[in-house]
Design a protein around this motif. Structure first.
Motif, mmCIF file in Angstrom:
data_model
loop_
_atom_site.group_PDB
_atom_site.id
_atom_site.type_symbol
_atom_site.label_atom_id
_atom_site.label_comp_id
_atom_site.label_asym_id
_atom_site.label_seq_id
_atom_site.Cartn_x
_atom_site.Cartn_y
_atom_site.Cartn_z
ATOM 1 N N GLN A 3 0.890 -1.198 -0.051
ATOM 2 C CA GLN A 3 -0.074 0.124 0.133
ATOM 3 C C GLN A 3 0.854 1.472 -0.063
ATOM 4 O O GLN A 3 0.728 2.257 -0.812
ATOM 5 N N LEU A 4 2.104 1.249 0.704
ATOM 6 C CA LEU A 4 2.848 2.327 0.836
ATOM 7 C C LEU A 4 3.496 2.698 -0.640
ATOM 8 O O LEU A 4 3.367 3.519 -1.041
ATOM 9 N N MET A 5 3.884 1.563 -1.154
ATOM 10 C CA MET A 5 4.722 1.639 -2.309
ATOM 11 C C MET A 5 3.550 2.165 -3.556
ATOM 12 O O MET A 5 3.806 3.004 -4.423
ATOM 13 N N THR A 6 2.152 1.747 -3.611
ATOM 14 C CA THR A 6 1.256 2.321 -4.444
ATOM 15 C C THR A 6 1.054 3.478 -4.211
ATOM 16 O O THR A 6 1.108 4.283 -5.199
ATOM 17 N N ALA A 7 0.898 4.020 -2.954
ATOM 18 C CA ALA A 7 0.785 5.380 -2.489
ATOM 19 C C ALA A 7 1.841 6.344 -3.118
ATOM 20 O O ALA A 7 1.613 7.428 -3.638
ATOM 21 N N ARG A 8 2.979 6.015 -3.008
ATOM 22 C CA ARG A 8 4.102 6.638 -3.561
ATOM 23 C C ARG A 8 4.285 6.787 -4.880
ATOM 24 O O ARG A 8 4.271 7.899 -5.506
ATOM 25 N N ARG A 9 3.847 5.660 -5.722
ATOM 26 C CA ARG A 9 3.619 5.737 -7.088
ATOM 27 C C ARG A 9 2.611 6.587 -7.640
ATOM 28 O O ARG A 9 2.783 7.573 -8.519
ATOM 29 N N ASN A 10 1.530 6.772 -6.778
ATOM 30 C CA ASN A 10 0.305 7.680 -7.171
ATOM 31 C C ASN A 10 0.775 8.971 -6.833
ATOM 32 O O ASN A 10 0.339 9.936 -7.304
ATOM 33 N N VAL A 11 1.529 9.541 -5.923
ATOM 34 C CA VAL A 11 2.153 10.809 -5.565
ATOM 35 C C VAL A 11 2.808 11.132 -7.023
ATOM 36 O O VAL A 11 2.704 12.412 -7.492
ATOM 37 N N GLY A 12 3.795 10.299 -7.324
ATOM 38 C CA GLY A 12 4.442 10.485 -8.587
ATOM 39 C C GLY A 12 3.806 10.791 -9.768
ATOM 40 O O GLY A 12 4.050 11.777 -10.559
ATOM 41 N N ALA A 13 2.552 10.213 -9.864
ATOM 42 C CA ALA A 13 1.535 10.284 -11.239
ATOM 43 C C ALA A 13 0.982 11.500 -11.200
ATOM 44 O O ALA A 13 0.926 12.065 -12.030
ATOM 45 N N ALA A 14 0.494 11.627 -9.874
ATOM 46 C CA ALA A 14 -0.180 13.032 -9.634
ATOM 47 C C ALA A 14 0.623 14.124 -9.912
ATOM 48 O O ALA A 14 0.023 15.162 -10.676
ATOM 49 N N LYS A 15 1.834 14.277 -9.531
ATOM 50 C CA LYS A 15 2.479 15.319 -9.462
ATOM 51 C C LYS A 15 2.844 15.588 -11.076
ATOM 52 O O LYS A 15 3.117 16.635 -11.850
ATOM 53 N N LYS A 16 3.058 14.554 -11.777
ATOM 54 C CA LYS A 16 3.609 14.370 -13.240
ATOM 55 C C LYS A 16 2.397 15.324 -13.931
ATOM 56 O O LYS A 16 2.521 15.773 -14.912
ATOM 57 N N ALA A 17 0.942 14.695 -13.390
ATOM 58 C CA ALA A 17 0.002 15.066 -14.151
ATOM 59 C C ALA A 17 -0.479 16.545 -13.820
ATOM 60 O O ALA A 17 -1.437 17.180 -14.478
ATOM 61 N N GLY A 18 0.124 17.162 -12.741
ATOM 62 C CA GLY A 18 -0.416 18.248 -12.074
ATOM 63 C C GLY A 18 -1.428 18.569 -11.734
ATOM 64 O O GLY A 18 -2.119 19.433 -11.469
ATOM 65 N N ASP A 19 -2.120 17.367 -11.062
ATOM 66 C CA ASP A 19 -3.085 17.222 -10.416
ATOM 67 C C ASP A 19 -3.119 17.281 -8.976
ATOM 68 O O ASP A 19 -2.801 16.354 -8.261
ATOM 69 N N SER A 33 -0.280 4.836 5.423
ATOM 70 C CA SER A 33 0.338 3.554 5.318
ATOM 71 C C SER A 33 1.730 3.711 6.332
ATOM 72 O O SER A 33 2.092 2.537 6.974
ATOM 73 N N LYS A 34 2.498 4.770 6.336
ATOM 74 C CA LYS A 34 3.508 4.930 7.318
ATOM 75 C C LYS A 34 3.108 4.799 8.648
ATOM 76 O O LYS A 34 3.769 4.143 9.442
ATOM 77 N N ARG A 35 1.822 5.275 9.030
ATOM 78 C CA ARG A 35 1.527 5.183 10.401
ATOM 79 C C ARG A 35 1.110 3.626 10.755
ATOM 80 O O ARG A 35 1.306 3.339 11.687
ATOM 81 N N ALA A 36 0.654 2.938 9.694
ATOM 82 C CA ALA A 36 0.248 1.611 9.912
ATOM 83 C C ALA A 36 1.486 0.728 10.024
ATOM 84 O O ALA A 36 1.465 -0.173 10.947
ATOM 85 N N LEU A 37 2.279 1.181 9.736
ATOM 86 C CA LEU A 37 3.849 0.517 9.605
ATOM 87 C C LEU A 37 4.537 0.865 10.843
ATOM 88 O O LEU A 37 5.762 0.176 11.154
ATOM 89 N N GLY A 38 4.091 1.791 11.545
ATOM 90 C CA GLY A 38 4.889 2.175 12.730
ATOM 91 C C GLY A 38 6.025 2.914 12.594
ATOM 92 O O GLY A 38 6.902 3.342 13.130
ATOM 93 N N GLU A 39 6.095 3.757 11.285
ATOM 94 C CA GLU A 39 7.096 4.868 10.743
ATOM 95 C C GLU A 39 6.944 6.012 11.160
ATOM 96 O O GLU A 39 7.576 7.169 11.323
ATOM 97 N N ARG A 40 5.384 6.610 11.831
ATOM 98 C CA ARG A 40 4.914 7.732 11.995
ATOM 99 C C ARG A 40 4.142 7.694 13.158
ATOM 100 O O ARG A 40 3.593 6.437 13.376
#
Length: 75
Positions: A3-19, A33-40
């Protein structure tokens, strides 16, 4: 992790699209996702050791070790 990696890819795609709305949503998914993994979020361990995060290394017990690395030319 998936889920984290999918979300990161989605950030990149959204930035590229300007959305900006999609980017905001994707960044929220990264955070969730990071909170669920205990990273935040609140600290989940209780080993009693002091936390030197967000401190200059020169002001921690690791100062000598870091100075030796710098002397050897490490970044």
């Amino acid at each position: 992790m998936n889920q984290l990696m999918t979300a990161r890819r989605n950030v990149g795609a959204a930035k590229k699209a300007g959305d900006t709305q999609a980017e905001r949503s994707a960044r929220a998914a990264v955070d969730a996702s990071k909170r669920a993994l205990g990273e935040r979020g609140p600290v989940w361990w209780t080993d009693g050791a002091p936390d030197f995060n967000r401190r200059m290394v020169a002001n921690t017990p690791y100062a000598e070790w870091h100075a030796a690395l710098v002397a050897k030319g490490a970044p």
